[in-house]
Design a protein around this motif. Structure first.
Motif, short mmCIF file in Angstrom:
data_model
loop_
_atom_site.label_atom_id
_atom_site.label_comp_id
_atom_site.label_asym_id
_atom_site.label_seq_id
_atom_site.Cartn_x
_atom_site.Cartn_y
_atom_site.Cartn_z
N THR A 12 48.76 -65.46 -33.42
CA THR A 12 48.34 -66.81 -33.81
C THR A 12 49.16 -67.38 -34.96
O THR A 12 49.05 -68.56 -35.27
CB THR A 12 46.85 -66.82 -34.23
OG1 THR A 12 46.66 -65.75 -35.15
CG2 THR A 12 45.93 -66.67 -33.03
N SER A 37 43.66 -61.28 -36.12
CA SER A 37 42.66 -60.68 -37.01
C SER A 37 41.28 -60.72 -36.34
O SER A 37 41.10 -61.34 -35.28
CB SER A 37 42.60 -61.44 -38.33
OG SER A 37 41.93 -62.67 -38.13
N SER A 40 39.91 -64.07 -35.17
CA SER A 40 40.34 -64.68 -33.91
C SER A 40 39.99 -63.83 -32.69
O SER A 40 39.95 -64.35 -31.57
CB SER A 40 41.87 -64.87 -33.92
OG SER A 40 42.28 -65.53 -35.08
N1 LIG Z 1 57.57 -67.00 -41.19
C1 LIG Z 1 58.82 -66.50 -41.20
O1 LIG Z 1 59.83 -67.24 -41.19
C2 LIG Z 1 59.03 -65.00 -41.21
C3 LIG Z 1 60.33 -64.54 -41.07
C4 LIG Z 1 60.58 -63.17 -41.05
C5 LIG Z 1 59.54 -62.29 -41.16
N2 LIG Z 1 58.26 -62.74 -41.32
C6 LIG Z 1 57.20 -61.74 -41.40
O2 LIG Z 1 56.48 -61.77 -40.18
C7 LIG Z 1 55.10 -61.49 -40.41
C8 LIG Z 1 54.25 -62.65 -39.91
O3 LIG Z 1 54.59 -63.81 -40.66
P1 LIG Z 1 53.96 -65.24 -40.34
O4 LIG Z 1 54.75 -66.18 -41.16
O5 LIG Z 1 53.85 -65.45 -38.87
O6 LIG Z 1 52.46 -65.05 -40.95
P2 LIG Z 1 51.14 -65.89 -40.61
O7 LIG Z 1 51.50 -67.25 -40.12
O8 LIG Z 1 50.28 -65.78 -41.81
O9 LIG Z 1 50.46 -65.08 -39.39
C9 LIG Z 1 49.85 -63.83 -39.59
C10 LIG Z 1 49.28 -63.29 -38.27
O10 LIG Z 1 48.67 -62.03 -38.52
C11 LIG Z 1 47.27 -62.08 -38.20
N3 LIG Z 1 46.48 -61.34 -39.20
C12 LIG Z 1 46.20 -61.71 -40.47
N4 LIG Z 1 45.41 -60.77 -41.07
C13 LIG Z 1 45.20 -59.81 -40.13
C14 LIG Z 1 44.45 -58.60 -40.13
N5 LIG Z 1 43.77 -58.17 -41.20
N6 LIG Z 1 44.43 -57.85 -39.00
C15 LIG Z 1 45.11 -58.26 -37.89
N7 LIG Z 1 45.83 -59.41 -37.82
C16 LIG Z 1 45.88 -60.17 -38.95
C17 LIG Z 1 46.91 -63.55 -38.21
O11 LIG Z 1 45.77 -63.74 -37.36
P3 LIG Z 1 44.63 -64.84 -37.66
O12 LIG Z 1 45.15 -66.16 -37.15
O13 LIG Z 1 43.48 -64.34 -36.87
O14 LIG Z 1 44.39 -64.84 -39.13
C18 LIG Z 1 48.20 -64.16 -37.64
O15 LIG Z 1 48.22 -64.00 -36.25
C19 LIG Z 1 54.95 -61.22 -41.92
O16 LIG Z 1 55.03 -59.84 -42.15
C20 LIG Z 1 56.16 -61.95 -42.50
O17 LIG Z 1 56.57 -61.45 -43.74
C21 LIG Z 1 57.98 -64.07 -41.34
#
Ligand SMILES: NC(=O)c1ccc[n+]([C@@H]2O[C@H](COP(=O)([O-])OP(=O)(O)OC[C@H]3O[C@@H](n4cnc5c(N)ncnc54)[C@H](OP(=O)(O)O)[C@@H]3O)[C@@H](O)[C@H]2O)c1
Length: 351
Positions: A12, A37, A40
């Protein structure tokens, strides 16, 4: 080839959404499960996700039920794409691998482990040899492969050919990073409109350490970092997607600028030789215009998988150059990177 069954962990979020978008009609992979999480879990994707990409939620995933991110529950999957927050990734990724599955992760949790490959397929595909060390050391049938942080990836792709030809001695970087890099819900609008924030938690340390691991070697115990110096200064700016970086490199020998342009333009790697589905034809696109690359105009180059480079200029002396580079942070810098890593391990029959 039968399609590999895949699951997106953290489906998500910002990166999870990119995964689902890039996996629509993927020739090698079929999404059979998605997780998020507890907030969801149990809900249909279209109800639970705050979809932020242009266009509709892909039809194939709209009605799919979200599973909890629990290694005890997820079954019948070959490859998991992890877009989980790092603290969650640290708890679950190795558990999935110990159940025999392959985890291609975006999270930073396992990137710096000596036995975990941190890979950009054009840069260091040989680091996949760490997989044997990892499986043996942890007594697992599956494994975790990671891609670097979204700022590191375009930087390392540009440094790799320069290091091969001239040797890199020192690198200084100032980044201008888009808000999608902060995930959901992201930076509060009142903090970022009309503003630049000169600090991103943990970012500079990640870029510096990861770049050295990527351009280093694999030794008998695991990854050994490259020896050059690197210092970064990372800024959050009010763009949506695309990280722009001003890079200053001191090389080991004198350079001529047209040679630099040619070397970057001709850079190719295994993804191009193997014609992997996510591989761009040109990993690096060199722009000749004085005012490119620009974030909005160039972030989608090569469907978001190419790095654009411009303003290649002489630095402070005959051994130094300056340039500007740009990469799409959620495609080449995240979901596209993990997909390319998974395609490479499939092409090498490691899954
Ligand atoms: N954004 C970027 O450009 C980018 C680039 C490279 C790497 N990353 C890395 O990729 C990862 C994801 O980044 P993002 O930007 O997509 O983060 P995000 O938008 O905050 O999404 C986080 C995801 O993880 C889920 N989640 C949160 N807490 C959880 C829990 N306790 N148990 C299971 N699932 C959980 C969330 O689900 P819910 O919706 O249910 O909360 C959501 O699906 C991170 O480690 C980040 O550092 C990001």
């Amino acid at each position: 080839m039968a399609k590999r069954k895949v699951c997106v962990l953290g489906a998500t979020g910002t990166v999870g959404q990119r995964f689902l978008s890039l996996l629509e009609n993927h020739p090698w992979f079929e999404v059979v499960e998605i997780t998020a999480s507890e907030r969801s879990a149990g809900r249909r994707y279209e109800e639970a996700a705050n979809w932020i990409l242009p266009g509709e939620v892909p039809e194939y995933v709209k009605k799919m039920e979200i599973s909890p991110t629990n290694p005890e529950i997820v079954e019948g999957v070959d490859i998991l794409f992890s877009a989980l927050p790092s603290d969650v990734a640290r708890k679950v990724e190795m558990k999935f691998a110990s159940k025999g599955m392959v985890v291609s992760s975006n999270a930073s949790a396992n990137r710096m482990e000596l036995d975990v490959p941190l890979v950009i397929p054009e840069v260091n595909p040989d680091h996949l040899s760490l997989i044997d060390i990892q499986k043996k050391k942890r007594d697992m049938d599956g494994f975790v492969v990671t891609n670097p942080n979204c700022t590191t990836i375009p930087l390392a792709m540009v440094l790799k050919p320069l290091n091969d030809v001239f040797g890199v001695a020192e690198v200084f970087v100032a980044s201008m990073q888009a808000v999608s890099g902060a995930g959901l819900p992201g930076v509060a609008s009142l903090n970022i409109f009309d503003n630049v924030i000169p600090w991103i938690s943990g970012e500079e340390e990640k870029v510096e350490k990861e770049t050295l691991k990527l351009l280093g070697k694999v030794g008998s115990e695991g990854a050994e970092p490259a020896g050059f110096k690197i210092a970064t200064s990372c800024n959050r700016v009010p763009t949506i997607d695309g990280h722009l970086e001003c890079v200053f490199v001191r090389l080991e020998r004198e350079v001529n600028l047209s040679e630099v342009g040619k070397i970057l333009r001709n850079f190719r790697g295994e993804p191009q030789d193997l014609k992997l589905p996510m591989a761009p034809e040109n990993p690096i696109i060199v722009r000749e215009e004085v005012d490119r690359p620009q974030t909005r105009m160039d972030r989608d180059a090569g469907k978001g998988m190419s790095v654009s480079v411009g303003r290649i200029r002489k630095g402070v002396d005959e051994k130094s150059i300056r340039l500007v580079l740009l990469g799409h942070n959620t495609i080449r810098g995240a979901a596209g990177a993990a997909l390319l890593n998974a395609e490479l391990v499939v092409a090498k029959s490691m899954v």
